[in-house]
Design a protein around this motif. Structure first.
Motif, short mmCIF file in Angstrom:
data_model
loop_
_atom_site.label_atom_id
_atom_site.label_comp_id
_atom_site.label_asym_id
_atom_site.label_seq_id
_atom_site.Cartn_x
_atom_site.Cartn_y
_atom_site.Cartn_z
N GLU A 1251 6.85 -3.22 4.01
CA GLU A 1251 6.89 -4.18 2.90
C GLU A 1251 6.32 -3.58 1.62
O GLU A 1251 6.66 -4.00 0.53
N THR A 1252 5.40 -2.63 1.78
CA THR A 1252 4.70 -2.15 0.58
C THR A 1252 5.40 -0.97 -0.07
O THR A 1252 4.88 -0.42 -1.03
N VAL A 1253 6.55 -0.56 0.48
CA VAL A 1253 7.17 0.67 -0.04
C VAL A 1253 7.20 0.74 -1.56
O VAL A 1253 6.82 1.74 -2.15
N PRO A 1254 7.63 -0.32 -2.25
CA PRO A 1254 7.70 -0.18 -3.71
C PRO A 1254 6.34 0.05 -4.35
O PRO A 1254 6.26 0.50 -5.48
N GLN A 1255 5.26 -0.28 -3.64
CA GLN A 1255 3.94 -0.16 -4.29
C GLN A 1255 3.25 1.16 -3.97
O GLN A 1255 2.25 1.49 -4.57
N LEU A 1256 3.77 1.87 -2.98
CA LEU A 1256 3.07 3.08 -2.58
C LEU A 1256 3.11 4.12 -3.70
O LEU A 1256 4.08 4.19 -4.45
N TYR A 1257 2.10 4.92 -3.75
CA TYR A 1257 2.08 6.00 -4.73
C TYR A 1257 3.23 6.94 -4.41
O TYR A 1257 3.46 7.28 -3.26
N ASP A 1258 3.95 7.36 -5.44
CA ASP A 1258 5.13 8.16 -5.15
C ASP A 1258 4.79 9.63 -5.06
O ASP A 1258 4.74 10.32 -6.06
N HIS A 1317 5.27 -3.90 -9.96
CA HIS A 1317 4.31 -3.77 -8.86
C HIS A 1317 3.16 -2.90 -9.31
O HIS A 1317 3.37 -1.91 -9.98
N SER A 1318 1.98 -3.28 -8.91
CA SER A 1318 0.88 -2.38 -9.18
C SER A 1318 0.92 -1.33 -8.08
O SER A 1318 0.98 -1.66 -6.91
N THR A 1319 0.90 -0.09 -8.49
CA THR A 1319 1.01 0.98 -7.49
C THR A 1319 -0.36 1.21 -6.86
O THR A 1319 -1.37 1.10 -7.54
N PHE A 1320 -0.37 1.55 -5.59
CA PHE A 1320 -1.64 1.89 -4.94
C PHE A 1320 -2.08 3.27 -5.42
O PHE A 1320 -1.26 4.07 -5.84
N SER A 1321 -3.36 3.52 -5.27
CA SER A 1321 -3.85 4.86 -5.64
C SER A 1321 -3.37 5.87 -4.62
O SER A 1321 -2.95 5.51 -3.52
N THR A 1322 -3.45 7.15 -4.97
CA THR A 1322 -3.03 8.19 -4.01
C THR A 1322 -3.82 8.04 -2.73
O THR A 1322 -3.27 8.12 -1.64
N GLU A 1323 -5.12 7.82 -2.88
CA GLU A 1323 -5.96 7.80 -1.68
C GLU A 1323 -5.57 6.65 -0.75
O GLU A 1323 -5.44 6.83 0.46
N SER A 1324 -5.37 5.47 -1.35
CA SER A 1324 -5.00 4.32 -0.52
C SER A 1324 -3.65 4.56 0.13
O SER A 1324 -3.45 4.26 1.32
N SER A 1325 -2.72 5.09 -0.64
CA SER A 1325 -1.38 5.31 -0.08
C SER A 1325 -1.47 6.31 1.07
O SER A 1325 -0.86 6.13 2.12
N ARG A 1326 -2.25 7.34 0.85
CA ARG A 1326 -2.38 8.37 1.88
C ARG A 1326 -2.99 7.78 3.15
O ARG A 1326 -2.53 8.05 4.26
N SER A 1327 -4.00 6.93 2.96
CA SER A 1327 -4.64 6.30 4.13
C SER A 1327 -3.65 5.42 4.88
O SER A 1327 -3.59 5.42 6.10
N LEU A 1328 -2.88 4.64 4.11
CA LEU A 1328 -1.90 3.76 4.76
C LEU A 1328 -0.90 4.58 5.55
O LEU A 1328 -0.54 4.24 6.68
N LEU A 1329 -0.44 5.67 4.94
CA LEU A 1329 0.61 6.46 5.60
C LEU A 1329 0.06 7.16 6.84
O LEU A 1329 0.75 7.28 7.85
N ILE A 1330 -1.21 7.59 6.78
CA ILE A 1330 -1.73 8.25 7.98
C ILE A 1330 -1.86 7.23 9.10
O ILE A 1330 -1.65 7.52 10.28
N CYS A 1331 -2.19 5.97 8.73
CA CYS A 1331 -2.26 4.91 9.74
C CYS A 1331 -0.88 4.68 10.36
O CYS A 1331 -0.73 4.52 11.58
N LEU A 1332 0.12 4.65 9.49
CA LEU A 1332 1.49 4.47 9.98
C LEU A 1332 1.84 5.58 10.97
O LEU A 1332 2.36 5.33 12.06
N LEU A 1333 1.53 6.81 10.60
CA LEU A 1333 1.87 7.94 11.46
C LEU A 1333 1.12 7.84 12.79
O LEU A 1333 1.66 8.17 13.85
N TRP A 1334 -0.12 7.36 12.73
CA TRP A 1334 -0.89 7.24 13.97
C TRP A 1334 -0.19 6.26 14.93
O TRP A 1334 -0.06 6.52 16.12
#
Length: 1886
Positions: A1251-1258, A1317-1334
């Protein structure tokens, strides 16, 4: 559409309201998407609960009973239930520093002493949650832990790290060039050169079985096995923890209560030498604080005399104890400051004459003159011997000196007086002392004072120094007092010191000063006990010197200490008759009045016995009013009586030996009784002195009392000043504490009346006195309260649990004790605020609860449970608390609710009402109500079997007496149907807390954590002693207690909600306290009940959140609350990970058919379950209760429409990251099967993140900013002019056909709501993505596959977009980047930074452009801190939001990391990149399988390919690339038509990627890339006996690759080409076809292009050669019109740059011919030229452009001829340019030929304006021809004249224009060979 799964809407929320409406119409409403809007719920089977509301939790205890796990044992079994040994009560012996523990020697002790001793010796009672350390609170992802988990990581090989540095690389290139054939050696027109080079190349290793026909399933299986083998188990071990402050759930174990020490200093006294040695000298050392005017240590006495000198005193001194021979001492300083001095005092044996006379010899004699003054010295020695024999037991003051301690410590060179030589190393060592742990014990007031002054007061780390003190000052007889000393010391610090003018006594005292070691050997405590590690008792010991801290120190007593210090100060005998001049005072400690009653308790000084019965003060010669500077240290007996006293006897000592004169004559007596009204008597005294011996029984009276018939000095005035100081852990020295303890002990002993002070308290007023003494505890001093804290709290708790029986009535002190505790802990909190952890828990209180608190033994006379209880005796009644309830209440209610007030009858309808009713009537205090029972008389329980008469009269009391309850068992049985039990502390505590009000309630709320923790420990102890730790949880606690807890939690969460804006700090503490409490309860109570409490809290918060405009503060509190609860060590078990989502037995009937919305076609239950597992459906949230709460919070906060929660993104993401990271490292979940179950709890996370794809840091954006060889910056090829590559090619390179290099197309969902959309920071996006990968890594693949099958194409594309983003996010940065980041820490200059920007951002020509753009991005970026990508950001130190491994180093001088650290960091980063990409690859494989199963999802394959290609384009490890190529080969073999028919653009991209990897420096990568490329050709060929598409794409790719890549190495590519040839030769199957020849042709062609392009770089400076090469390259692109066109245009551009207009025009004509050729195939328009034939008249060479060969691609294939020139307008443009160039070159005939082609086109379009222009131009051209005699002759003359202005190259153009022209010999010979050394003419002829 109708049959799409419910989950679909959730993901495909395209950002906008209309779309949402549309969707809700089309599908059943998804709870997550529609949140509160429950629209379109047509399909759902039950009412959905919006995410913002709490669902009812499952009843966990019931669930576990009704759903037993099928597995009998094994790892899954452990997930089901808490381990049986989860909680243990441990009794740990406390550590004792000394070899024997310090306890009183007496066997008989009074109760207070007994209690104190017990309190200092009993074991710690610790409740241990055995697995607590595995919860997130104790399991932080710390650096050390990460390092531990990262051990044994394989080193991943990356090409970027392998690539050599610039210089060496260049040399290697040159070397390669020399080795490869030179361009001159072979005729350029042949293939010979290529073939020669290729034949000489070595191929890479071939992949085995590559050409076998293996079934796809087998290949997939093999690939999967390969991929899954030796993978890193823990993903989070490779990912640095998010940089957050101390996590909220971190609760450190409190420090063990222990004895307080300040900073410790070891002082060794080495030697003391005077100019003359005639007599023994005695020394003492002590510390003084000038500012505080206080002596801050006891004296240390040492003796450095030689054996000979000691011998002079032998008659007077008994044998010395070894403890008195110490020469080194350890001083402790709690408050070091610039004002501390080490004062050394010297004494000598008493002799006749004042101090000045006695010191004279020491000042005048020099050691060097010893021989000269031999006689005088002998005489002095003789005198000294006489005095020693006669007066050996008396001393006189002699000299003193002082050392300014901080000068030594900060080694500032010499001391303030030049007289002291200090041998100290230089170098400043500063550092505030408060860095030490000890700062914790300092109160607030003192802290403020400490830090003032210089910060160099750290005594723990200075270099040891040896001091030589050379000067002493002689003591002035009239200035011996401490007051005088402070004046001297203050004066010493001034430069013009008065002391400097004094004549010093020269001597040499050598002292070593150093920080004390941690555990010194051979150490004695101030009580002379041996400290542990005392191997040999015969060794000279080191003494620990007791500190008298300059200011209060707040530390509870933990050891028995009972010392008394007596300081005689001055005596005034001026008005005494008779001779009393040489006065000494004998001090004795007496236990009776007989002289023999003196006790041997006075500590010896140096070289004497350990203890003696008397001590003498030093004598000041002929002084009737002497001052004294003695310190007499006494060991107090534990139990004192009224007869213990200090006796002072004053003597006159006759120094001269006279006939009949005794040595000492008593001249006065005085005394101090030790006890006064039962309290120790200390302080300043000014005592009268009696002239005669005191009378009988004097000791019980004070000398101030005028005894009849006694004679006193000076009329009974006070003439003797003395100070008495006690350092005791028995005597509180505080009247209020004394009174309280005395009363409690009186109750204990049942001794009445009690004497306290001057009062006698009778039993009848004991109750009031007791209550007033409890409330008066508030008035006591804080320091003694803290010192006796443990005992005090123990006693208060005892009074709660065992109400005393006074006068036969039970007195309920619960309320009074509760209030006293609340006020005491608040006092501690307010005054010791430097002493709290991050949750505001005072460490003294925390350690009391953790170590000390235990349930008092609840039956009188029984020993306490566990070792050592709170001693107790008979006179307590224990009683049931139900006694408090009136019959009406209990009988009127269906179940008794203890938390409603006894005076309210009726049953409240809900807990909330109940709470209100309580709060509404707080005034009625249940704890004080008294019930008069009419039953028979009974003895209170627990009292004696034959109690005293008064205690049985309880029932006759008058009803208005408060706070006394008693009742009979029969009455109770009628009430509750059970017999009374003992009072339980936690029940009483909960009750008192619920009913308290006003300031007491406020005080309890302020420190709620304390009562919560107390309650929990009491509960555990109760379960432990009642043997209920294994009992079913539902039966552990009575219902009324649970009701109290419910009421408590409910009111407290009400407080949080109502007060969070006003009392922010308090509410934060309250919130965390409540959360920790619930976390604790999960370990001991009914967990379903605790879940309902959690729901209560969440519900209250949620309902408030709705009404707030700015909800983020309250939402933040809720996150903290959740995070703490979820830090429970059995969090996973609490979520029922083994339960498949079955309809839970839910309390709400609406959920009975509990599966979530089903979609149209998946009717079977299994699918239903799958959907429920992946979305936050009601069943999911009920059964996985805590995980549901966490994910719901995540979904709600990340929702782009959530107003005002933007600031919480990082916080909520960190919460999830933290949980997953902790699961990842948890040894209990190491088994993959178990991990899959854990991952199942997080499956909805995938949907939430989709759901958050548009907000993730690119992260993909940063790719275009980072010169990777295969990437070109956007701006670069927009400026067509100088660019070497056409736009289409560049696009192909960049991996997209859209000219913006932004997110893949599906990222660009149209935002119909127009909301950004307010974009997430790099750090937040990175954390979210590592959670997804886990989750993707650990989840069960079959479950994922089933779910993917249910997803719509749109959603699967969303998922692929996410994976695409992950590839960029976790890309390896490369060792060089880490090194650069490191070097940058040193260099701060701006130009350095600029160079670095260039280095990191640019390796292509677009450097500056990119830097400019990334700077621009800075201003644009939503987070404001993002600098390009995270990688680019890291080294921007002024805007870093990334801290190196979260070490909070001082930014200004961060040390550069070592080589090893950089290596390690690169190793981790490489492993993370590899593992992340492998997880992505695994997921892609699952998606592909899904497609194979459903066959309706082919459109997804393009997305899969896009992700694959993107990952190939990034910086990848050799390991990953092998697997990636294997997957790519499998994909192509399964879906060949995908590449060759649909995704042609991807085909181009794939070719480019493969070629790029074919030129890799790593052989394994080359092997795999070559294999993939070969199979690609083979598959392309198999489809249609031709592989034109691959041929063309490969050729185009090679050109772009070589043209753009700087560090391109043709040698490696040549190897790969050779490998491809080898495959073709070995491919038996296709041997008979044209395939091998076509491959060979292609490879040779590629090799030609390769050689040419490489040469182009060489000839950058030689334009003719360059153009020649460009011509040949363009020729190589005969089969790809786009590329040929590009190169032709490039040539035209180069020519016109050099004003070679004719050549430029010829290139343009060729371009136009090429376009015409393909246009005629595409559009059949009569007016257009037929093809290149039309242009023959301009140049016959134009026929080269004809498209006739067999492998020419047809122009209608996608991607071919798609440039802007392959249109009619494009053709016109080229022709017009050509005409203009011919015109400029003066070739007017050619202009006419060009216009001949153009005119029909304009005529067909009836473009009169254009036609008029053309005819105008033609007229000009013809008239020019006319004016010049004849054009050609003119040209020739021009050409051959030596002054010709025409460039030589025109010759070739003419040749092209006129094929019959012959080159004259003269020209050929006259020109320099360089012009045509490469037979270019022949080439052009070709």
């Amino acid at each position: 559409m109708a049959e799409r799964r419910a989950f679909a809407q959730k993901i495909s929320r395209t950002v906008a309201a209309e779309v949402r409406k549309q969707i809700s119409g089309q599908y059943g409403g998804s709870p997550q998407l529609l949140k509160n809007l429950n629209i379109g719920g047509s399909v759902s089977h039950h009412t959905t609960v919006p995410l913002t509301e709490a669902v009812d939790p499952v009843d966990l205890e019931d669930y576990l009973i009704t759903h037993p796990l099928a597995v009998e044992s094994g790892p899954l079994r452990d997930l089901l239930e808490f381990p049986p040994d989860d909680i243990e009560v441990v009794y740990t012996p406390r550590e004792c520093r000394t070899l024997v523990s310090a306890v009183p020697e007496e066997s008989e002790m009074d109760p207070h002493v007994r209690d104190c001793v017990r309190s200092y010796t009993e074991d710690w009672a610790i409740v241990n949650r055995k697995y607590h350390k595995l919860g997130t609170g104790f399991n932080p992802n710390t650096l050390d832990k990460q390092k531990e988990r990262q051990k044994g990581l394989p080193k991943q090989i990356f090409e970027s790290d392998e690539a050599p540095d610039g210089n060496s690389y260049q040399d290697e290139q040159d070397d390669l060039k020399r080795r490869s054939m030179s361009i001159d050696d072979t005729p350029r027109g042949s293939w010979a050169c290529s073939i020669f080079d290729l034949k000489n190349s070595l191929p890479d290793a071939l992949l085995p079985n590559l050409l076998d026909r293996t079934p796809n399933e087998e290949i997939d299986h093999h690939n999967e096995d390969q991929r899954k083998s030796s993978r890193h188990k823990e993903l989070f071990a490779l990912h640095p923890a998010p940089d957050e402050e101390e996590p909220i759930e971190r609760l450190s174990v409190p420090e063990v209560p222990k004895e307080h020490f300040g900073q410790r200093l070891l002082v060794k006294c080495l030697s003391l030498k005077f100019e003359i040695e005639i007599e023994p000298i005695f020394a003492s050392l002590a510390l003084y604080d000038v500012k505080e005017k206080k002596k801050i240590s006891e004296n240390f006495y040492f003796d450095l005399n030689s054996e000979q000198m000691k011998g002079m005193l032998r008659p007077h001194v008994p044998p010395a104890a070894i403890s008195t021979l110490a020469r080194s001492a350890i001083f402790s300083i709690t408050y070091p400051s610039q004002d501390v001095f080490l004062v050394i005092k010297l004494e000598k044996v008493l002799q006749q004459g004042d101090i000045g006379e006695c010191a004279e010899p020491y000042m005048i004699f020099k050691e060097s003159d010893a021989a000269k003054n031999k006689e005088k010295l002998e005489k002095l020695k003789g005198q000294a011997e006489q005095f020693c024999q006669r007066l050996g037991k008396y001393r006189m003051p002699f000299a003193w000196t002082a050392i300014h301690l901080m000068n030594i410590v900060s080694s500032a060179g010499s001391l303030e007086r030049d007289s002291t030589e200090v041998e100290v190393g230089t170098g400043e060592r500063k550092g505030s002392w408060s860095e030490r742990r000890n700062s914790s014990i300092v109160g607030r007031r003192s802290l403020e004072r400490t830090t003032s002054g210089d910060e160099a007061c750290n005594l723990t780390s200075f270099r040891p120094a040896t001091l030589t003190v050379t000067n002493f000052f002689k003591q002035e007889g009239d200035r011996l007092s401490d007051e005088d000393l402070y004046k001297f010391l203050a004066d010493m610090r001034r430069p013009s010191s008065v002391l400097r003018r004094l004549r010093p006594i020269t001597a040499q005292l050598k002292i070593d000063i150093s920080p004390a070691p941690e555990n010194p050997h051979y150490c004695l405590t101030p009580e002379l006990l041996q400290v542990k590690l005392y191997p040999d008792s015969r060794v000279r010991p080191t003494r620990e010197i007791l500190e008298f801290p300059a200011r209060d120190v707040y530390v509870p007593n933990t050891t028995y200490r009972n010392l008394l210090y007596v300081y005689p100060q001055s005596l005034n005998f001026a008005n005494r008759q008779g001779s009393a001049r040489n006065i000494t005072v004998k001090v004795q400690f007496m236990y009776g009045e007989d002289p023999s009653n003196a006790m041997p308790v006075i500590f010896g000084k140096s070289s004497c016995p350990e203890f003696s019965k008397e001590a003498y003060t030093a004598v000041v010669y002929h002084n009737r009013s002497p001052d004294f500077h003695e310190e007499i240290k006494i060991k107090l007996p534990a139990t004192l009586t009224d007869h213990h006293h200090l006796l002072f006897t004053f003597y006159h000592v006759s120094c001269q030996q006279k006939q009949n004169t005794p040595l000492e004559t008593p001249v006065g007596y005085t005394w101090i009784p030790m006890l006064q009204n039962g309290r120790l008597k200390t302080g300043q005294f000014c005592l009268p002195v009696s002239l005669e011996k005191p009378p009988q029984a004097y000791s019980v009276l004070s000398p101030e009392v005028p005894l009849p018939g006694m004679k006193w000095v000076d009329n009974h005035k006070g003439v003797f000043n003395v100070e008495v100081v006690a350092v005791s852990s028995l005597h509180t020295q505080d009247p209020y504490l004394d009174k309280f303890f005395a009363l409690v002990h009186a109750l204990d002993e049942h001794m009445f009346p009690v004497r306290i002070g001057d009062m006698r308290i009778m039993e009848n007023n004991l109750e009031n006195e007791l209550k007033s003494s409890i409330s008066a505890l508030n008035s006591s001093q804080l320091e003694p309260v803290v010192r006796f804290l443990h005992l005090l709290l123990d006693k208060l708790i005892l009074l709660v649990v065992r109400p005393p029986v006074i006068a036969g009535q039970i007195v309920n002190l619960g309320q009074a004790s509760f209030e006293a505790m609340a006020s005491i802990i608040n006092r501690l909190h307010k005054n010791l605020d430097g002493n709290q952890d991050q949750h505001g828990r005072n460490s003294l209180l925390a350690s009391y609860i953790y170590y000390v608190f235990r349930l008092p033994n609840t039956y009188p006379n029984s020993p306490s449970p566990g070792p050592g209880g709170l001693g107790g005796s008979v006179h307590y009644a224990t009683m049931a608390r139900s006694a408090v309830r009136p019959a009406s209440l209990n009988l009127n209610r269906s179940r008794s609710l203890s938390n409603s007030n006894p005076d309210i009858s009726g049953t409240p309808t809900s807990p909330d009402d109940e709470v209100r009713s309580i709060i509404g009537t707080k005034g009625l205090d249940r704890s004080n109500s008294w019930v008069n029972t009419g039953g028979p008389k009974a003895a209170p329980w627990g009292s004696n079997p034959s109690p005293c008469a008064e205690s049985t009269q309880a029932t006759d009391r008058s009803c208005n007496r408060m706070s006394s309850h008693t009742e009979t068992s029969s009455f109770l049985q009628t009430l509750t149907g059970r017999l009374p039990t003992k009072k339980l502390f936690h029940e009483e505590l909960a009750l008192q807390w619920v009913v308290c009000s006003g300031s007491v309630r406020e005080a309890a709320l302020q420190q709620a954590w304390f009562f919560f923790e107390l309650m929990v420990k009491s509960m555990v102890h109760h379960l432990y002693f009642a043997d209920k730790l294994d009992a079913p949880r539902k039966n552990r606690f009575p219902e009324r207690f649970m009701d109290d807890v419910t009421a408590l939690v409910s009111t407290i969460s009400g407080d949080i909600v109502s007060r969070f804006q006003k009392d922010t700090e308090m509410v934060e503490r309250l919130n965390t306290s409540l959360a920790f409490f619930l976390n604790d309860l999960l370990s001991i109570m009914d967990r379903g009940f605790v879940f309902s409490l959690i729901k209560t809290c969440c519900k209250q918060v949620s309902s408030k959140l709705y009404s707030l405009t700015n909800p983020s503060n309250l939402a933040s509190l809720k996150l903290d609350f959740l995070r703490i609860i979820c830090s429970h060590e059995h969090y996973v078990t609490l979520n029922l990970p083994c339960s498949l989502l079955t309809p839970p037995a839910s309390p709400s009937p609406s959920v009975s058919s509990a599966t979530s919305q089903s979609s149209g076609f998946s009717t079977n239950v299994q699918d239903q379950k799958i959907a429920n597992m992946f979305e936050l459906s009601v069943p999911f949230r009920q059964q996985h209760y805590l995980a549901g709460l966490v994910l719901t919070e995540l979904a709600v906060i990340l929702d782009p429409d959530a107003e005002g929660l933007f600031g919480l993104h990082k916080k909520v993401i960190n919460m999830v990251h933290n949980l997953l990271s902790s699961h990842d490292s948890d040894p209990r979940y190491a088994d993959p099967q178990v991990k899959a179950r854990v991952a199942m709890l997080y499956l909805p996370l995938i949907g939430v993140i989709m759901e958050t794809v548009p907000q993730l840091y690119d992260f993909t954006e940063s790719h275009n900013q980072r010169g990777r060889p295969s990437c070109v910056a956007v701006d670069e090829y927009e400026s067509e002019g100088g660019s070497m590559i056409s736009q289409t090619v560049a696009m192909a390179i960049a991996g997209t056909s859209v000219p913006q290099l932004t997110r893949p197309s599906s990222f660009l969902l149209p935002s119909s709501s127009g909301r950004q959309h307010s974009t997430f920071s790099t750090e937040s996006s990175r954390s979210l993505l590592i959670c997804l990968l886990w989750v993707l890594k650990n989840a069960d693949e079959s479950v994922l596959q089933k779910w993917f099958t249910d997803l719509s194409v749109l959603q699967l594309n969303r998922l692929l977009d996410l994976l695409y983003l992950c590839v960029s996010c976790f890309e390896y940065k490369g060792k060089k980047v880490f090194e650069r980041m490191n070097s940058l820490t040193f260099k701060k200059s701006k130009d350095m930074r600029a160079k670095l920007e260039e280095a990191i951002l640019g390796s292509i020509g677009a450097r500056q452009e990119m830097v400019r753009r990334s700077r621009g991005q800075l201003e644009r970026s939503p987070s404001g801190s993002a600098f390009g990508s995270q990688e680019n950001l890291r080294w921007r130190k002024d805007m870093t939001h990334w801290r190196q491994n979260t070490e909070k180093l001082d930014k200004s001088h961060k040390p550069a990391r070592s080589r090893a650290e950089i290596e390690h960091e690169a190793l981790i980063d490489g492993n993370l990149a590899t593992e992340a990409n492998l997880i992505i690859l695994d997921t892609l494989e699952i998606v592909v399988q899904t497609v194979s199963v459903t066959e309706s999802k082919e459109s997804i394959l393009g997305g899969v390919l896009k992700v694959l290609l993107h990952s190939m384009a990034c910086n990848q490890s050799a390991l990953y690339l092998q697997h990636c190529f294997a997957t790519q080969r499998a994909l192509v073999s399964k879906f060949p038509e995908l590449l060759f028919e649909e995704e042609t653009e991807q085909c181009a991209d794939l070719c480019l990627r493969l070629l790029r990897h074919c030129s890799s420096s790593i052989s394994t990568i080359r092997s795999h890339a070559s294999a993939s490329l070969y199979l690609l050709m083979r598959q392309n060929f198999e489809i249609g006996n031709n592989f034109a598409r691959v041929k063309m794409q490969v050729t185009m790719s090679l050109s772009s690759l070589v043209g753009t890549s700087q560090n391109f190495n043709e040698e490696f590519l040549r190897r790969s080409l050779k490998t491809i040839l080898t495959y073709a030769e070995e491919d038996l199957e296709l041997r008979e076809t044209t395939f091998p020849d076509q491959v060979q042709d292609l490879v040779f062609n590629l090799h030609m292009i390769l050689s040419d392009t490489v040469k182009m770089k060489e000839h950058q400076e030689d334009p003719e050669m360059l153009i020649d090469l460009m011509y040949r390259i363009a020729k190589g692109y005969q089969n790809s019109p786009d590329l040929r066109l590009t190169w032709l245009q490039n040539m035209a551009g180069k020519h016109s740059e050099r004003s070679n207009h004719a050549e430029s025009a010829q290139c343009l004509v060729h371009s136009a011919a090429l376009v015409a050729e393909y246009l005629s195939m595409l559009e059949d328009r009569k007016y257009l030229p037929v093809g290149c034939v039309t242009f023959q008249n301009i140049s016959s060479n134009v026929l080269e452009e004809s498209a006739v060969s067999d492998d020419v691609v047809s122009p209608d294939e996608e991607g071919i001829c798609s440039g802007k020139y392959f249109t009619e307008a494009g053709l016109v443009g080229l022709l017009e340019q050509a005409a203009a160039s011919f015109s400029m070159a003066g070739m007017y005939e050619a202009v006419n030929e060009v216009y001949k082609v153009l005119i029909p086109i304009h005529e067909a379009n009836r473009d009169a304006k254009k036609l008029s222009t053309i005819h105008g131009k033609l007229q000009e051209a013809f008239s020019k021809i006319v004016h010049q005699s004849t054009g050609w002759e003119f040209l020739l003359v021009e050409f051959f004249s030596p002054f010709s202005s025409l460039p030589p190259f025109l010759f070739f153009v003419l040749h092209c224009g006129n094929p019959n022209f012959i080159l004259p010999k003269s020209y050929a010979n006259s020109r320099t060979p360089s012009c045509h050394k490469d037979s270019s003419v022949a080439n052009y002829r070709n």
